[in-house]
Motif scaffolding. Structure first.
Motif, short mmCIF file in Angstrom:
data_model
loop_
_atom_site.label_atom_id
_atom_site.label_comp_id
_atom_site.label_asym_id
_atom_site.label_seq_id
_atom_site.Cartn_x
_atom_site.Cartn_y
_atom_site.Cartn_z
N ARG A 299 0.84 -1.05 0.00
CA ARG A 299 0.03 -0.23 0.06
C ARG A 299 0.88 1.35 -0.14
O ARG A 299 0.39 2.25 0.17
CB ARG A 299 -0.94 0.08 1.22
N GLY A 300 2.10 0.97 -0.23
CA GLY A 300 3.05 2.24 -0.29
C GLY A 300 3.30 2.78 1.04
O GLY A 300 3.48 4.01 1.33
N LEU A 318 0.74 10.76 12.09
CA LEU A 318 0.84 11.18 10.64
C LEU A 318 1.43 9.86 9.75
O LEU A 318 2.61 9.49 10.14
CB LEU A 318 1.76 12.45 10.49
N ALA A 319 0.68 9.44 8.80
CA ALA A 319 1.18 8.30 7.94
C ALA A 319 0.99 8.57 6.48
O ALA A 319 0.33 9.82 6.40
CB ALA A 319 0.49 7.00 8.29
N SER A 320 1.54 8.05 5.81
CA SER A 320 1.03 8.31 4.30
C SER A 320 1.34 6.81 3.52
O SER A 320 1.90 6.03 3.75
CB SER A 320 2.07 9.29 3.63
N ALA A 335 4.28 3.29 -6.04
CA ALA A 335 3.04 3.43 -5.03
C ALA A 335 3.11 4.76 -4.26
O ALA A 335 2.43 5.41 -3.98
CB ALA A 335 3.12 2.23 -3.79
N ARG A 336 4.35 4.96 -3.91
CA ARG A 336 4.73 6.34 -3.16
C ARG A 336 4.24 7.71 -4.13
O ARG A 336 3.85 8.39 -3.44
CB ARG A 336 6.33 6.43 -2.78
N THR A 358 -6.32 12.91 3.69
CA THR A 358 -6.08 14.13 3.13
C THR A 358 -5.71 13.96 1.76
O THR A 358 -5.17 12.92 1.11
CB THR A 358 -5.06 14.89 3.74
N PRO A 359 -5.56 15.06 0.88
CA PRO A 359 -5.17 15.04 -0.83
C PRO A 359 -3.80 15.26 -0.79
O PRO A 359 -3.14 15.40 -1.74
CB PRO A 359 -5.93 15.86 -1.51
N PHE A 360 -3.03 15.35 0.47
CA PHE A 360 -1.65 15.99 0.29
C PHE A 360 -0.55 14.85 0.05
O PHE A 360 -0.50 13.85 0.34
CB PHE A 360 -1.12 16.47 1.68
N LEU A 361 0.41 15.26 -1.09
CA LEU A 361 1.10 14.18 -1.42
C LEU A 361 2.72 14.51 -1.09
O LEU A 361 2.98 15.62 -0.82
CB LEU A 361 1.40 14.29 -3.10
N GLU A 362 3.54 13.60 -1.02
CA GLU A 362 4.99 13.80 -0.59
C GLU A 362 5.89 13.06 -1.44
O GLU A 362 6.99 13.41 -1.62
CB GLU A 362 5.02 13.20 0.80
#
Length: 451
Positions: A299-300, A318-320, A335-336, A358-362
């Protein structure tokens, strides 16, 4: 922890937040200053990050009794420790030249610990599944009006008689009574344990192994470990983590949680049942009630993003990872590209965990989450593709659902930003360590907050 060079950008599925209230209550931020910590930071880029600025540094920047401390490697391979009077004093730097690293490995960061019991400064550094490296200052240096390199003792490779030959990820944290503790991984990615040390009366003691991974052939990666101050007479130690089954980051899975009432000697699961004892029967991934949210493999899910505990004793993680609508992907790098920031939190009263996408990407970067005195949340995160930093905020009044971007930098930053948690919580300033792309310049940005 293994990080990967990212492939070409892939399509990003739409992810929507919960509906905002009519008048968004998310805190605002106002820029106060940006100071340059150094222009000679170590520039080597490995695992898509620098040796300065990685999410697992606990801490890389911290305020203690009116002074802010920050640590960094310089280009020559020396440990540097800087400090200044807050809110706006000039940085004073110590360059410790009796030890030089040959590493360019971004895991080999510098973590700062300050012992409230005697004002000693502790530095752990330059280790990735290798020998421990550590030094401490004389008593009182953290509050002394003047300082020099002579205030630090020699580099050590162990804290007690216990061997520390294969360790990674030193993390300092202090009990409200002044006791300083250290959690650190022994072993390797995919097969390792977490152990605990304690500093009292000027000496370290070994408490023991508190998370066992080697028996099952996996390892825990901590989002964070810290005390709350909800009840000053009985602080709780909270730890959250994900588990990796092999050295491949695609096998990261699930969110785990435990807490301790006795400085990490015994551990309770989410329901409050004692299920582990440090040194004899440590926590394990198959213990009942430890897994609090299911996140599958592929799941990245990146390890070691961030954790904070607010004044009400609520644990925030906080996870991503990939949004629920996205298909699983065995290629962690790919996946990231579609992974988004996700906020998890535990209601102290009901013991129920909650999740907000959230829609925030890293991409390959990771963010840091922090809390102010009113229990509003702040995230500072980067984007390794755009090289921009973002400040995102959410209000306690909304149940932390009104996440919004309050600031986007120009395209000059890289690696992971680090928030000074203590300064935000006690002084109301969002202050963070931010390496510029190229690595040589490190900024410290300060923002006033309101909301």
């Amino acid at each position: 922890m293994k990080r990967f060079t990212l492939a070409a950008l892939v399509a990003i599925p739409a992810v929507m937040l919960a509906a905002l209230p009519a008048a968004a209550a998310a805190p605002t931020v106002t820029h106060s200053s940006t100071t340059v910590l150094t222009t000679s930071g170590r520039t080597a880029l490995t695992y898509t990050g620098y040796m300065n600025g990685e999410s697992f540094q606990q801490d890389g920047i911290v305020t203690y009794q009116g002074r802010q401390y920050a640590a960094f490697w310089d280009q020559s391979g020396y440990v540097n420790l800087s400090r200044r009077q807050v809110p706006s004093g000039a940085w004073s730097n110590l360059r410790l030249t009796d030890y030089v690293t040959s590493s360019t490995d971004s895991h080999n960061t510098i973590s700062i610990g300050i012992a409230p019991s005697d004002g000693t400064i502790h530095l752990a550094f330059d280790t990735h599944s290798s020998q421990f490296r550590y030094r401490k200052s004389v008593a009182g240096l953290a509050t002394a009006a003047s300082w020099s390199t002579a205030g630090f003792g020699a580099v050590q490779t162990k804290l007690t008689g216990t061997s520390m030959d294969v360790v990674t990820y030193p993390q300092f944290f202090a009990h409200p009574d002044g006791t300083l503790q250290l959690a650190i991984r022994t072993g390797y990615s995919g097969t390792g344990d977490e152990v605990l040390y304690e500093y009292r009366s000027g000496t370290w003691s070994y408490i023991g192994e508190f998370i066992d991974g080697t028996t099952a052939g996996n390892n825990a990666y901590l989002f964070g470990i810290e005390y709350d101050n909800y009840d000053p007479a009985a602080p709780l130690l909270h730890v959250t983590w994900t588990v990796r089954e092999t050295s491949n980051a695609s096998t990261n899975h699930d969110l785990y949680y435990a807490y301790s009432k006795d400085k990490g000697r015994t551990w309770r699961n989410n329901a409050g049942t004692v299920i582990a004892t440090t040194g004899s029967t440590p926590l394990a991934s198959n213990n009942a009630g430890l897994k609090v949210w299911t996140i599958g493999q592929n799941r990245g899910l990146i390890n070691q993003e961030s954790q904070v505990v607010d004044a009400a004793g609520i644990v925030h993680v906080l996870a991503s990872h990939l949004p629920a609508s996205a298909a699983s992907n065995t290629d962690f790098t790919a996946a990231r590209e579609s992974a988004v920031l996700v906020h998890y939190w535990r209601d102290k009263a009901s013991k129920v965990w909650h999740q907000t996408y959230t829609p925030f990407l890293e991409r390959s970067a990771r963010g840091d989450i922090a809390v102010d005195a009113k229990d509003n949340l702040y995230v500072v995160s980067g984007d390794s593709s755009t090289r921009k930093l973002h400040i995102q905020t959410a209000s306690k009044a909304s149940g932390w659902t009104d996440w919004v971007i309050r600031y986007t930098s120009s395209a000059i930053y890289y690696s992971d930003p680090l928030i000074d948690h203590q300064r935000l919580k006690t002084l109301g300033t969002l202050s963070f360590f931010a390496p510029r792309y190229g690595g040589s310049q490190i900024d410290v940005q300060d923002w006033s907050v309101s909301g």
